[in-house]
Design an enzyme around this catalytic site. Structure first.
Site, PDB file in Angstrom:
ATOM      1  N   LYS A   6     -74.887  57.074 108.620  1.00 20.21           N
ATOM      2  CA  LYS A   6     -74.725  55.875 107.814  1.00 20.21           C
ATOM      3  C   LYS A   6     -76.007  55.589 107.035  1.00 20.21           C
ATOM      4  O   LYS A   6     -76.970  56.351 107.105  1.00 20.21           O
ATOM      5  CB  LYS A   6     -74.331  54.706 108.717  1.00 20.21           C
ATOM      6  CG  LYS A   6     -72.976  54.937 109.419  1.00 20.21           C
ATOM      7  CD  LYS A   6     -72.658  53.853 110.417  1.00 20.21           C
ATOM      8  CE  LYS A   6     -72.301  52.551 109.749  1.00 20.21           C
ATOM      9  NZ  LYS A   6     -71.021  52.627 109.017  1.00 20.21           N
ATOM     10  N   GLU A  44     -71.243  58.586 105.579  1.00 21.09           N
ATOM     11  CA  GLU A  44     -70.904  57.396 104.810  1.00 21.09           C
ATOM     12  C   GLU A  44     -71.532  57.476 103.425  1.00 21.09           C
ATOM     13  O   GLU A  44     -72.727  57.715 103.296  1.00 21.09           O
ATOM     14  CB  GLU A  44     -71.415  56.150 105.533  1.00 21.09           C
ATOM     15  CG  GLU A  44     -71.191  54.853 104.789  1.00 21.09           C
ATOM     16  CD  GLU A  44     -71.888  53.693 105.468  1.00 21.09           C
ATOM     17  OE1 GLU A  44     -71.247  53.042 106.311  1.00 21.09           O
ATOM     18  OE2 GLU A  44     -73.077  53.454 105.166  1.00 21.09           O
TER      19      GLU A  44
END
Length: 281
Positions: free
Chosen positions: A169, A197
């Site tokens: 992320k 992500e």
């Protein structure tokens, strides 16, 4: 009748939940008001249309305090039932069953609430080809149960924890020095499932070129999602995530994404309205 779920110990959960409620003084109301030899017969029923989840686990609370109690489960987990549907019929020692009542109801209300909300999201994307996923946004200690409830509602489980897939992320990217270095390190570590992500189109190719096996398309609107899906071209699964609501999920699903993950399934589901009412013996 006992509730069985891989990785979850129902006996331990029931015992800990009852111990929390009983404290050191026990159920002083039942002890004072209910004669020791009194019997109780009751019907647990849903007051709304719901998807059932946790019926057998609710039954375990009653038998934990009265092993001789007679429990009849009238609706199976995953069943869609209308308001007024009977879920469990119980009979046994009144003190024990009334002591277990709130813990049993709390559990089945919470899990059925998750399953019911999940089914509404599943129904909203029916026919699009997209699959609904849950997330790790769960109450600590209840993840296995809550993810079980989403399955009863028709969703699929995403990661069960930090151990079963890498998910890179924005904070990982910031510390690692970029998407490509972060992904390469995961590849070098021998991780087979690497979810990355991205929130911009220009991040997609660096992630794919470095070895991402799954792209999480974060907080993208429908038009950007279509562009992302076209660019990926089916090379890896795509997952839309971030701020997904019941009134927006259909448009998201129609962009062609493989998956849509929704944190509110477990994070914000209201409890189902289920009650237990006395029936004359």
């Amino acid at each position: 009748m006992a509730f069985i779920l891989d990785g979850f110990n129902a006996d331990t959960f029931v015992a800990a939940t009852l111990a929390e409620d009983l404290g050191t003084g026990g159920d002083i109301t039942a002890a004072a008001v209910i004669p020791a030899d009194a019997r109780f017969s009751g019907l647990m029923a849903s007051r709304d249309a719901i998807i059932v989840a946790g019926a057998a686990l609710a039954a375990d609370f009653f038998t934990a305090l009265d092993p001789a109690a007679r429990i009849e489960i009238l609706a199976a987990d995953g069943d869609a039932v209308v308001a007024g549907t009977a879920l469990l019929r119980i009979e046994g020692r009144a003190r024990a069953l009334l002591t277990a009542e709130r813990s049993a109801l709390n559990t089945i209300q919470h899990l059925s609430g998750i399953a019911t909300l999940t089914r509404s999201y599943v129904d909203a994307i029916a026919g699009t080809g997209a699959t609904l996923l849950d997330t790790r946004k769960t109450i600590p200690g209840l993840r296995r149960l809550e993810k079980y409830a989403t399955r009863m509602g028709g969703a699929h489980n995403h990661r069960m924890g930090l151990w079963d897939a890498a998910m890179i992320k924005d904070n990982h990217v910031a510390v690692a020095g970029g998407i490509a270095p972060a992904v390469r390190r995961a590849v070098e570590a021998g991780i087979g499932r690497i979810i990355v992500e991205v929130d911009r189109i220009d991040q997609i190719m660096p992630a794919l070129d470095a070895g991402a096996t799954w792209l999480l398309l974060d907080n993208m609107g429908p038009q950007m999602l279509r562009e992302a899906v076209a660019l990926v071209g089916g090379r890896v699964p795509t997952e839309a995530s971030g701020g997904v609501r019941l009134d927006t999920i259909r448009a998201i699903a129609e962009t062609g994404v493989t998956y849509i993950s929704v944190g509110r399934l477990t994070q914000s589901a209201p409890a189902a309205d289920i009650g237990l009412d006395f029936e004359p013996l």
